[in-house]
Design a protein around this motif. Structure first.
Motif, mmCIF file in Angstrom:
data_model
loop_
_atom_site.group_PDB
_atom_site.id
_atom_site.type_symbol
_atom_site.label_atom_id
_atom_site.label_comp_id
_atom_site.label_asym_id
_atom_site.label_seq_id
_atom_site.Cartn_x
_atom_site.Cartn_y
_atom_site.Cartn_z
ATOM 1 N N GLU A 59 -11.464 10.096 35.567
ATOM 2 C CA GLU A 59 -10.125 10.677 35.539
ATOM 3 C C GLU A 59 -10.084 12.198 35.630
ATOM 4 N N SER A 88 -0.224 9.196 35.710
ATOM 5 C CA SER A 88 -0.901 8.110 34.997
ATOM 6 C C SER A 88 -2.265 8.566 34.487
ATOM 7 N N THR A 89 -2.981 9.290 35.319
ATOM 8 C CA THR A 89 -4.287 9.822 34.938
ATOM 9 C C THR A 89 -4.149 10.789 33.767
ATOM 10 N N ASN A 92 -3.673 8.915 30.619
ATOM 11 C CA ASN A 92 -4.959 8.353 30.170
ATOM 12 C C ASN A 92 -5.859 9.408 29.554
#
Length: 190
Positions: A59, A88-89, A92
């Motif tokens: 990521e 989204s990364t 995370n």
């Protein structure tokens, strides 16, 4: 799109379709090889490299590549996907507020077939930020247009999640179908 670009896109699509058939190193090498066929710093090449890193759980590297791809001027077909994937990364990676900011801004820019994806990832980021009611309201609101019935009730309930109104007896917001169709009748309610 030129014939050469179309062939490159087909090869890339084929590689992604066979993702599970490759080990992580092999898959990344293949994406790097395809990306190397494009000019250095090409936005599409950077985006595809970012996507590969992301798919392989790398990521930090993916985030940097997504940023470079966006800065290089991704074409519309990939730009919105890059924003969604970067957000989204970031979520995370624990950068939830940055994810929320990116997706909130993206929702306000335009509307297309990726609207529900933007909303879904924003809902996840909001939930991670402890804003579960807002997340649920967004998810329900995105779901409503896809339902053949109960649109009116779910629209009300989604609004109530963020306003604190809640369902009141006699308010006509029980789980009733709507809008009317050949097999349902109109129900009272907001």
């Amino acid at each position: 799109m030129t014939a050469q670009e179309a062939r490159w896109e087909r090869r890339l699509e084929s590689l992604w379709a066979s993702f599970d058939d490759h080990g992580p190193g092999d898959f990344l090498r293949r994406v790097e090889s395809l990306a190397a066929e494009l000019p250095p710093g090409d936005a599409v090449a950077l985006y595809e490299l970012a996507s590969a890193h992301d798919a392989l759980g790398r990521e930090e590297g993916a985030a940097a590549l997504y940023r470079r791809a966006l800065a290089a001027g991704l074409p519309d077909g990939r730009r919105r996907r890059a924003v969604i994937q970067l957000a989204s990364t970031l979520r995370n990676l624990g950068r939830t507020e940055e994810s929320i900011a990116l997706l909130t801004a993206e929702r306000e820019l335009r509307s297309d077939e990726l609207d529900d994806a933007v909303t879904a990832f924003l809902s996840l980021a909001l939930a991670d930020a402890g804003r579960e009611r807002e997340a649920a309201a967004l998810a329900l609101t995105a779901l409503v247009p896809h339902l053949p019935e109960y649109r009116r009730s779910l629209t009300y309930y989604a609004r109530a999640l963020t306003t604190g109104d809640g369902a009141r007896p006699g308010s006509g917001t029980a789980a009733v179908p709507g809008p009317p169709s050949a097999h349902t009748r109109a129900a009272p309610g907001p």
